[in-house]
Design an enzyme around this catalytic site. Structure first.
Site, mmCIF file in Angstrom:
data_model
loop_
_atom_site.group_PDB
_atom_site.id
_atom_site.type_symbol
_atom_site.label_atom_id
_atom_site.label_comp_id
_atom_site.label_asym_id
_atom_site.label_seq_id
_atom_site.Cartn_x
_atom_site.Cartn_y
_atom_site.Cartn_z
ATOM 1 N N ASP A 1 0.848 -1.187 0.000
ATOM 2 C CA ASP A 1 0.000 0.000 0.000
ATOM 3 C C ASP A 1 0.889 1.245 0.000
ATOM 4 O OD1 ASP A 1 -2.416 1.529 0.354
ATOM 5 O OD2 ASP A 1 -1.883 1.707 2.467
ATOM 6 N N ASP B 1 -0.398 5.144 0.907
ATOM 7 C CA ASP B 1 -0.742 6.104 1.957
ATOM 8 C C ASP B 1 -0.972 5.386 3.286
ATOM 9 O OD1 ASP B 1 -0.698 7.622 -0.297
ATOM 10 O OD2 ASP B 1 -2.793 8.258 -0.205
#
Length: 363
Positions: A8, A10
Site C-alpha cells: 500500500d 498512503d
C-alpha cells in the site's frame, strides 16, 4: 516460484493526513523506518514489489491529477535513490461507492498475478495499514503484515517497518508442542514476536496467573492448555507444563542467529527479584529464593523450584533466579515478571547483525 509484496502507499510508505489526500509537498512525510528497512528487504530478499493504492476520485475536481503526480513522482524518485524500485505500480481512482472490481479490497488490479502459476501467492504478502488491506490479502489468498500507524504505541498485531523487515528476512518465530503422558495432556503454542496475547488453562488458577505474566510482560503470544491428574496432586501438571513450554521456546528460537542471547531485575512492592538468563545451550539453574508458606493459591511453593528447573532443562537455558522480600505472592509474581522481561530482552533479534552471538560459532 516468484513471491510478491503487494505494498500500500498512503499510511504505509507515507503518513496519511486527516483529509486522506497527499496533494501537496507540505503534506508529505515518510513513515518512520520505512526507507531503511524497505531498502534492506529489496536488497536481501527476492520479492517482487507491486504498489497497490486506492486514490479516491483521482482525476476529478476533488482530486486533480496535477496535484497528485508531482508528489507521487517525488516519492518514487526518493525511494529509487535508496535502492527501492517497484516492478509495477497499480492505482485505482474510484470512490468507495463505485464498487469497482479494481478497488481494494477487490482484486481486479492483481488478478494477473493470482492466476499466474509462476507466482507463489500463498507465501506472498500484502503490507498495509488498514483493515481493507487485510481483507485484500484474504481475497488474494496471501499473508498480511499491518504497519503500525503509531510506532510509539503500536496496536496488537501491527508492526513497525523494522519488525516487518525482521519477519520477512528471518522468519516468524512460532512453535507448537503437544505432550501426552499417562499423567498429563498438554498443548503449548508460542509466538516470540507476538503482542502478549494469552490463552492459558492448567486447572490451577494461580499457576495460570503466573504463566500469563510470561506472555504479557515478555510480549510473547502464549497458549497453554493442560489437563493433568490434579485428583492426585499438582506435581505432574506443573512439571510437564514447564517441560512443554521450554521445548516450545527452544523450537521457536530456531538457530538463534541475531538474538541478544542474554537477559532482568525488577522490584514489586517489598520484593526485589532477578532472573538472569543465557540461551547458550547449556541448561543450569541457580535458585536463591525461599518461601515460608506451603501454598500460594492452589500451587505448592515447593514446585516453584521444580518448575524453573524443568523449564531451564527443556529450553537449554542457563537461568539464575534470586528473590528477596516478605510477601510470598509478590515474590513469586516478581520472579515470573523478571523472567518475562529477561526473555523479551534475550530473544530480541538484530537482522543487521545476523550472526550467532558466540565466539564458538555455535549455541
Amino acid at each position: 516460484m516468484k513471491k510478491i509484496l503487494f505494498i500500500d502507499r498512503d499510511g504505509t510508505l507515507i503518513e496519511e493526513p486527516a483529509d486522506e489526500q497527499i496533494d501537496s509537498f507540505e503534506k508529505l512525510k515518510f513513515v518512520k523506518g520505512m526507507i531503511r528497512n524497505l531498502a534492506f528487504i529489496r536488497e536481501k530478499l527476492d520479492f517482487e514489489f507491486v504498489m497497490v493504492s486506492n486514490q479516491d476520485g483521482l482525476g476529478t475536481e476533488s482530486f486533480p491529477e496535477d496535484t497528485f503526480w508531482p508528489v507521487h513522482n517525488f516519492i518514487l524518485q526518493t525511494l529509487e535513490g535508496e535502492g527501492i524500485t517497484f516492478d509495477e505500480i497499480l492505482i485505482d481512482p474510484h470512490f468507495p461507492e463505485d464498487n469497482a472490481p479494481t478497488r481494494k479490497p477487490n482484486i481486479g488490479l492483481v488478478e494477473k498475478y493470482i492466476n499466474n502459476p509462476d507466482y507463489d501467492i500463498a507465501n506472498s504478502y500484502v503490507i498495509g495499514d488498514r483493515e481493507t488491506d487485510r481483507q485484500f490479502a484474504q481475497n488474494i489468498g496471501c499473508k498480511f503484515l499491518q504497519v503500525a500507524t503509531n510506532t510509539n504505541h503500536p496496536s496488537p498485531n501491527t508492526y513497525s517497518w523494522a519488525k516487518i523487515a525482521e519477519l520477512l528476512f528471518a522468519g516468524e518465530r512460532t512453535a507448537e508442542v503437544k505432550r501426552t503422558t499417562k499423567e498429563t495432556d498438554i498443548w503449548v503454542k508460542v509466538n516470540l514476536d507476538g503482542s502478549g496475547k494469552c490463552d492459558i488453562s492448567t486447572g490451577l488458577g494461580f499457576f495460570d496467573h503466573m504463566l500469563e505474566q510470561i506472555g504479557k510482560h515478555g510480549m510473547i503470544d502464549l497458549t497453554i492448555h493442560t489437563k493433568g491428574d490434579l485428583e492426585v496432586d499438582e506435581h505432574h501438571t506443573i512439571e510437564d507444563t514447564a517441560i512443554a513450554l521450554g521445548e516450545c521456546i527452544l523450537q521457536a528460537l530456531g538457530d538463534k542467529r541475531g538474538i541478544e542471547r542474554y537477559g532482568y531485575c525488577l522490584p514489586m512492592d517489598d520484593c526485589l527479584c532477578s532472573a538472569c538468563l543465557d540461551f547458550g545451550g547449556r541448561p543450569w539453574l541457580v535458585w536463591d529464593a525461599e518461601f515460608h508458606r506451603e501454598k500460594i493459591g492452589e500451587m505448592p511453593t515447593e514446585m516453584f523450584l521444580h518448575f524453573f528447573k524443568s523449564l531451564s532443562d527443556a529450553s537449554k537455558m542457563n537461568l539464575n533466579i534470586k528473590a528477596e522480600g516478605q510477601n510470598e505472592h509478590h515474590k513469586i509474581e516478581g520472579i515470573f515478571k523478571a523472567l518475562a522481561r529477561a526473555l523479551k530482552m534475550a530473544v530480541r533479534r538484530d537482522i543487521y547483525h545476523y550472526e550467532l552471538p558466540s565466539t564458538k560459532g555455535m549455541l
